[in-house]
Scaffold this motif. Structure first.
Motif, PDB file in Angstrom:
ATOM      1  N   ALA A 156       0.858  -1.184   0.000  1.00  0.00           N
ATOM      2  CA  ALA A 156       0.000   0.000   0.000  1.00  0.00           C
ATOM      3  C   ALA A 156       0.898   1.239   0.000  1.00  0.00           C
ATOM      4  O   ALA A 156       1.576   1.496   0.992  1.00  0.00           O
ATOM      5  CB  ALA A 156      -0.913   0.002   1.226  1.00  0.00           C
ATOM      6  N   PRO A 157       0.926   2.007  -1.092  1.00  0.00           N
ATOM      7  CA  PRO A 157       0.202   1.771  -2.346  1.00  0.00           C
ATOM      8  C   PRO A 157       0.706   0.511  -3.038  1.00  0.00           C
ATOM      9  O   PRO A 157       1.857   0.126  -2.866  1.00  0.00           O
ATOM     10  CB  PRO A 157       0.515   3.021  -3.169  1.00  0.00           C
ATOM     11  N   PRO A 158      -0.156  -0.127  -3.808  1.00  0.00           N
ATOM     12  CA  PRO A 158       0.222  -1.413  -4.417  1.00  0.00           C
ATOM     13  C   PRO A 158       1.303  -1.269  -5.473  1.00  0.00           C
ATOM     14  O   PRO A 158       1.323  -0.309  -6.233  1.00  0.00           O
ATOM     15  CB  PRO A 158      -1.093  -1.905  -5.029  1.00  0.00           C
ATOM     16  N   ARG A 159       2.206  -2.232  -5.478  1.00  0.00           N
ATOM     17  CA  ARG A 159       3.195  -2.369  -6.537  1.00  0.00           C
ATOM     18  C   ARG A 159       2.897  -3.689  -7.256  1.00  0.00           C
ATOM     19  O   ARG A 159       2.559  -4.686  -6.615  1.00  0.00           O
ATOM     20  CB  ARG A 159       4.612  -2.402  -5.954  1.00  0.00           C
ATOM     21  N   THR A 160       3.041  -3.702  -8.552  1.00  0.00           N
ATOM     22  CA  THR A 160       2.662  -4.858  -9.357  1.00  0.00           C
ATOM     23  C   THR A 160       3.884  -5.480 -10.008  1.00  0.00           C
ATOM     24  O   THR A 160       4.744  -4.773 -10.538  1.00  0.00           O
ATOM     25  CB  THR A 160       1.639  -4.458 -10.436  1.00  0.00           C
ATOM     26  N   PHE A 161       3.945  -6.816  -9.968  1.00  0.00           N
ATOM     27  CA  PHE A 161       5.057  -7.556 -10.528  1.00  0.00           C
ATOM     28  C   PHE A 161       4.532  -8.659 -11.437  1.00  0.00           C
ATOM     29  O   PHE A 161       3.472  -9.240 -11.168  1.00  0.00           O
ATOM     30  CB  PHE A 161       5.898  -8.205  -9.417  1.00  0.00           C
ATOM     31  N   PRO A 162       5.253  -8.997 -12.509  1.00  0.00           N
ATOM     32  CA  PRO A 162       4.873 -10.169 -13.314  1.00  0.00           C
ATOM     33  C   PRO A 162       5.165 -11.444 -12.540  1.00  0.00           C
ATOM     34  O   PRO A 162       6.140 -11.521 -11.791  1.00  0.00           O
ATOM     35  CB  PRO A 162       5.759 -10.041 -14.558  1.00  0.00           C
ATOM     36  N   LEU A 163       4.315 -12.439 -12.730  1.00  0.00           N
ATOM     37  CA  LEU A 163       4.456 -13.696 -11.992  1.00  0.00           C
ATOM     38  C   LEU A 163       4.178 -14.873 -12.915  1.00  0.00           C
ATOM     39  O   LEU A 163       3.123 -14.933 -13.542  1.00  0.00           O
ATOM     40  CB  LEU A 163       3.488 -13.723 -10.811  1.00  0.00           C
ATOM     41  N   CYS A 164       5.118 -15.785 -13.018  1.00  0.00           N
ATOM     42  CA  CYS A 164       4.916 -17.024 -13.770  1.00  0.00           C
ATOM     43  C   CYS A 164       4.584 -18.131 -12.780  1.00  0.00           C
ATOM     44  O   CYS A 164       5.400 -18.439 -11.894  1.00  0.00           O
ATOM     45  CB  CYS A 164       6.169 -17.388 -14.568  1.00  0.00           C
ATOM     46  N   PRO A 165       3.414 -18.758 -12.872  1.00  0.00           N
ATOM     47  CA  PRO A 165       3.047 -19.808 -11.903  1.00  0.00           C
ATOM     48  C   PRO A 165       3.973 -21.013 -11.942  1.00  0.00           C
ATOM     49  O   PRO A 165       4.199 -21.654 -10.919  1.00  0.00           O
ATOM     50  CB  PRO A 165       1.619 -20.184 -12.314  1.00  0.00           C
ATOM     51  N   ASN A 166       4.536 -21.304 -13.120  1.00  0.00           N
ATOM     52  CA  ASN A 166       5.431 -22.457 -13.219  1.00  0.00           C
ATOM     53  C   ASN A 166       6.791 -22.162 -12.597  1.00  0.00           C
ATOM     54  O   ASN A 166       7.308 -22.955 -11.803  1.00  0.00           O
ATOM     55  CB  ASN A 166       5.598 -22.856 -14.678  1.00  0.00           C
ATOM     56  N   CYS A 167       7.379 -21.025 -12.942  1.00  0.00           N
ATOM     57  CA  CYS A 167       8.696 -20.673 -12.395  1.00  0.00           C
ATOM     58  C   CYS A 167       8.607 -20.395 -10.896  1.00  0.00           C
ATOM     59  O   CYS A 167       9.579 -20.623 -10.165  1.00  0.00           O
ATOM     60  CB  CYS A 167       9.257 -19.459 -13.123  1.00  0.00           C
ATOM     61  N   TYR A 168       7.470 -19.908 -10.437  1.00  0.00           N
ATOM     62  CA  TYR A 168       7.288 -19.667  -9.000  1.00  0.00           C
ATOM     63  C   TYR A 168       7.349 -20.969  -8.219  1.00  0.00           C
ATOM     64  O   TYR A 168       7.926 -21.034  -7.127  1.00  0.00           O
ATOM     65  CB  TYR A 168       5.950 -18.961  -8.768  1.00  0.00           C
ATOM     66  N   ASN A 169       6.774 -22.017  -8.774  1.00  0.00           N
ATOM     67  CA  ASN A 169       6.750 -23.309  -8.088  1.00  0.00           C
ATOM     68  C   ASN A 169       7.939 -24.193  -8.428  1.00  0.00           C
ATOM     69  O   ASN A 169       8.217 -25.154  -7.696  1.00  0.00           O
ATOM     70  CB  ASN A 169       5.447 -24.049  -8.433  1.00  0.00           C
ATOM     71  N   ASN A 170       8.609 -23.905  -9.535  1.00  0.00           N
ATOM     72  CA  ASN A 170       9.753 -24.717  -9.957  1.00  0.00           C
ATOM     73  C   ASN A 170      10.924 -23.815 -10.331  1.00  0.00           C
ATOM     74  O   ASN A 170      11.310 -23.729 -11.493  1.00  0.00           O
ATOM     75  CB  ASN A 170       9.360 -25.599 -11.154  1.00  0.00           C
ATOM     76  N   PRO A 171      11.501 -23.107  -9.354  1.00  0.00           N
ATOM     77  CA  PRO A 171      12.587 -22.178  -9.653  1.00  0.00           C
ATOM     78  C   PRO A 171      13.830 -22.919 -10.140  1.00  0.00           C
ATOM     79  O   PRO A 171      14.134 -24.021  -9.690  1.00  0.00           O
ATOM     80  CB  PRO A 171      12.844 -21.490  -8.306  1.00  0.00           C
TER      81      PRO A 171
END
Length: 220
Positions: A156-171
């Motif tokens: 707050a205030p919000p900051r936005t980031f790109p997120l890959c669901p696959n790379c997040y779970n399988n770095p």
């Protein structure tokens, strides 16, 4: 399972969920390595290279430890069963495309928030404490991934980031150290599998967020 043409076995939905759950908690419960090791020990007994009592004792200790670990982490099964056997209205609408099957993943708000592939019965947990948004048409640039990217807003205030669901779970190793992995412990024989499980648990708990903030004010 169901016997289909070509002498093939088709797993049921329950079977797929159980196999995915076993693999998520302890992949050696699904993969043939443990059975292969025990068969190797039995061959040593037959050749007089090992004592039966020692082999049996070691096997009992191994499966006892696996059972205790499974019981301690059985809550991960709940995520899979909750996703696979939820009512259609609970699963939600198609949210983003899977890079493996090219089918849409269903977004389940949770808690915990997650994406669910109805075809493969795979669940992709997402970070908690923020808002997940669609970012249609943009794909992960990591070679071999090709998952559609999401937007993760936090703060707050919000900051936005790109997120890959696959790379997040399988770095991958080239991504650098994961949160909580700054210290390098002294390696011991057999520690590699334990460390991999700990990394998996940290990601499931939502502690693996999205990298350090690029802004100088250290905003999350």
């Amino acid at each position: 399972v169901e016997l289909i043409s070509g002498r093939k076995l088709k797993p049921s939905r329950l079977g797929l969920v159980l196999a995915q759950g076993y693999h998520l908690i302890d992949k050696t419960l699904v993969l043939p390595q443990v059975r292969s090791d025990i068969e190797g020990q039995c061959n040593k007994i037959a050749k007089g290279l090992a004592k039966k009592d020692d082999v049996v004792k070691k096997a009992i200790e191994l499966f006892s430890a696996k059972f205790n670990y499974f019981v301690e982490n059985v809550n991960k099964m709940d995520v899979l069963f909750g996703s696979s056997f939820a009512q259609l209205q609970d699963v939600g609408k198609p949210f983003t495309r899977c890079g493996l099957t090219r089918r849409y993943l269903q977004f389940i708000t949770g808690p915990p928030p997650r994406l669910y592939n109805k075809t493969t019965e795979i669940v992709y947990p997402l970070p908690i404490g923020g808002e997940i948004k669609q970012w249609t048409g943009r794909h992960c640039p990591v070679q071999g991934c090709n998952f559609e990217l999401l937007l993760y807003s936090v703060g707050a205030p919000p900051r936005t980031f790109p997120l890959c669901p696959n790379c997040y779970n399988n770095p991958r190793p080239e991504f650098g150290p994961q949160p909580g992995e700054d210290k390098e412990p002294v390696a011991k024989p057999g520690d590699e599998e334990d460390e991999a499980k700990e990394r998996s648990i940290r990601r499931m708990a939502g502690k693996n967020m999205v990298r350090e903030c690029p802004h100088p004010d250290k905003h999350p």
